[in-house]
Motif scaffolding. Structure first.
Motif, short mmCIF file in Angstrom:
data_model
loop_
_atom_site.label_atom_id
_atom_site.label_comp_id
_atom_site.label_asym_id
_atom_site.label_seq_id
_atom_site.Cartn_x
_atom_site.Cartn_y
_atom_site.Cartn_z
N ALA A 178 0.83 -1.21 0.00
CA ALA A 178 0.00 0.00 0.00
C ALA A 178 0.86 1.25 0.00
N THR A 179 1.96 1.23 0.73
CA THR A 179 2.88 2.37 0.75
C THR A 179 3.47 2.58 -0.64
N ALA A 180 3.90 1.51 -1.27
CA ALA A 180 4.44 1.62 -2.64
C ALA A 180 3.38 2.15 -3.59
N ALA A 181 2.16 1.65 -3.49
CA ALA A 181 1.08 2.10 -4.38
C ALA A 181 0.78 3.58 -4.15
N ALA A 182 0.77 4.02 -2.88
CA ALA A 182 0.50 5.43 -2.58
C ALA A 182 1.59 6.33 -3.16
N ARG A 183 2.82 5.83 -3.17
CA ARG A 183 3.95 6.61 -3.72
C ARG A 183 4.11 6.42 -5.22
N ARG A 184 3.29 5.53 -5.79
CA ARG A 184 3.36 5.18 -7.20
C ARG A 184 4.71 4.54 -7.56
N ALA A 218 -7.25 -6.20 0.59
CA ALA A 218 -6.04 -5.46 0.22
C ALA A 218 -5.85 -5.47 -1.30
N ILE A 219 -6.11 -6.58 -1.91
CA ILE A 219 -5.98 -6.68 -3.37
C ILE A 219 -6.92 -5.70 -4.05
N SER A 220 -8.16 -5.61 -3.57
CA SER A 220 -9.11 -4.70 -4.21
C SER A 220 -8.71 -3.24 -4.03
N VAL A 221 -8.12 -2.91 -2.89
CA VAL A 221 -7.69 -1.53 -2.64
C VAL A 221 -6.43 -1.19 -3.44
N ILE A 222 -5.43 -2.05 -3.35
CA ILE A 222 -4.14 -1.76 -3.98
C ILE A 222 -4.25 -1.79 -5.50
N SER A 223 -5.12 -2.64 -6.03
CA SER A 223 -5.27 -2.75 -7.48
C SER A 223 -6.06 -1.58 -8.08
N GLY A 224 -6.65 -0.76 -7.23
CA GLY A 224 -7.40 0.38 -7.73
C GLY A 224 -8.84 0.07 -8.11
N ASP A 236 -13.30 2.93 -5.30
CA ASP A 236 -13.33 4.37 -5.47
C ASP A 236 -12.66 5.04 -4.28
N GLY A 237 -11.50 5.60 -4.50
CA GLY A 237 -10.71 6.25 -3.47
C GLY A 237 -9.26 6.24 -3.90
N ARG A 238 -8.39 6.68 -3.00
CA ARG A 238 -6.96 6.65 -3.31
C ARG A 238 -6.18 6.28 -2.07
N ALA A 257 -0.37 3.87 5.80
CA ALA A 257 -1.12 3.90 4.55
C ALA A 257 -2.60 3.88 4.90
N PHE A 258 -3.37 4.73 4.25
CA PHE A 258 -4.82 4.73 4.47
C PHE A 258 -5.52 4.94 3.14
N PHE A 259 -6.79 4.62 3.11
CA PHE A 259 -7.59 4.72 1.89
C PHE A 259 -8.48 5.94 2.01
N ASP A 260 -8.20 6.94 1.19
CA ASP A 260 -8.90 8.22 1.24
C ASP A 260 -10.12 8.18 0.33
N THR A 261 -11.30 8.24 0.93
CA THR A 261 -12.53 8.27 0.16
C THR A 261 -13.23 9.62 0.29
N SER A 262 -12.51 10.62 0.81
CA SER A 262 -13.11 11.95 0.93
C SER A 262 -13.43 12.48 -0.47
N ARG A 263 -14.34 13.40 -0.52
CA ARG A 263 -14.77 13.93 -1.82
C ARG A 263 -13.59 14.50 -2.62
N SER A 264 -12.72 15.25 -1.96
CA SER A 264 -11.60 15.88 -2.67
C SER A 264 -10.36 15.00 -2.77
N ARG A 265 -10.35 13.88 -2.04
CA ARG A 265 -9.21 12.95 -2.02
C ARG A 265 -7.93 13.66 -1.56
#
Length: 191
Positions: free
Chosen positions: A72-78, A129-135, A138-140, A152-160
């Motif tokens: 998740a950390t790697a995915a957040a950092r791309r 985790a697979i569903s979150v990390i794979s994109g 809806d969120g980031r 690492a957290f999953f941001d589902t706020s309107r503005s992300r």
């Protein structure tokens, strides 16, 4: 007398809530599942009730937790996903036996088999985790702005644009620190 443990940090996303069973990773780390029974407690409050847990199962759970955190950390950092973390997540996902069921309210829940084990529950966490990390959701993925946390957290706020994994802990601590720093810079302005 029952041992006192730190409260769980439960969020709306199972996988990142699981990684939050170890907090303050860059400071004085807080282990929230220090014993097998404490993992059973976390699974129960997360809707994945199991009868018992061994020390070996706790170690596999921690290995999954750290693998999800790394991926998740790697995915957040791309960044590229760590191959070893992906392997652990995939292994745990395929080893579990659980079914997704739909509630009358239209909500998906996981149902473990009648002889459910920690492996079954970890399979659900890995699948989440697979569903979150794979994109797929809806969120980031984002990283907490607290220098001692970096969860690492999953941001589902309107503005992300959420900055903290938890506003009541990390966010509040950072706001207090900024406020106190401002008081020291302008000691006369607080009168």
């Amino acid at each position: 007398m029952r041992a006192q443990f730190p409260d769980f940090r439960l969020g709306k996303v199972l996988a990142t809530s699981f990684t939050a069973t170890l907090t303050e990773r860059r400071g004085n780390a807080v282990e929230r599942i220090p014993t097998p029974n404490r993992l059973v407690d976390w699974l129960a409050v997360s809707g994945l009730t199991v009868e018992s847990c061994t020390a070996a199962q706790l170690e596999r759970a921690r290995e999954l937790r750290e693998s999800i955190h790394a991926a998740a950390t790697a995915a957040a950092r791309r960044d590229p996903l760590p191959v070893s973390a992906v392997q652990v997540i995939n292994d745990r996902s395929t080893q579990g036996r659980a079914a997704a069921v739909l509630t009358p309210e239209g909500i998906r829940q996981w149902r473990l088999g009648s002889n459910s084990s920690v492996e079954d529950a970890l399979g659900v966490v890995a699948a989440d985790a697979i569903s979150v990390i794979s994109g797929e959701r809806d969120g980031r993925l984002a990283l907490c702005s607290s220098p001692t946390c970096q969860a690492a957290f999953f941001d589902t706020s309107r503005s992300r644009t959420r900055k903290w994994c938890d506003m009541n802990t990390c966010g509040n601590r950072q706001k207090k620190a900024r406020f106190n720093a401002g008081k020291h810079e302008n000691p006369g302005s607080a009168k």
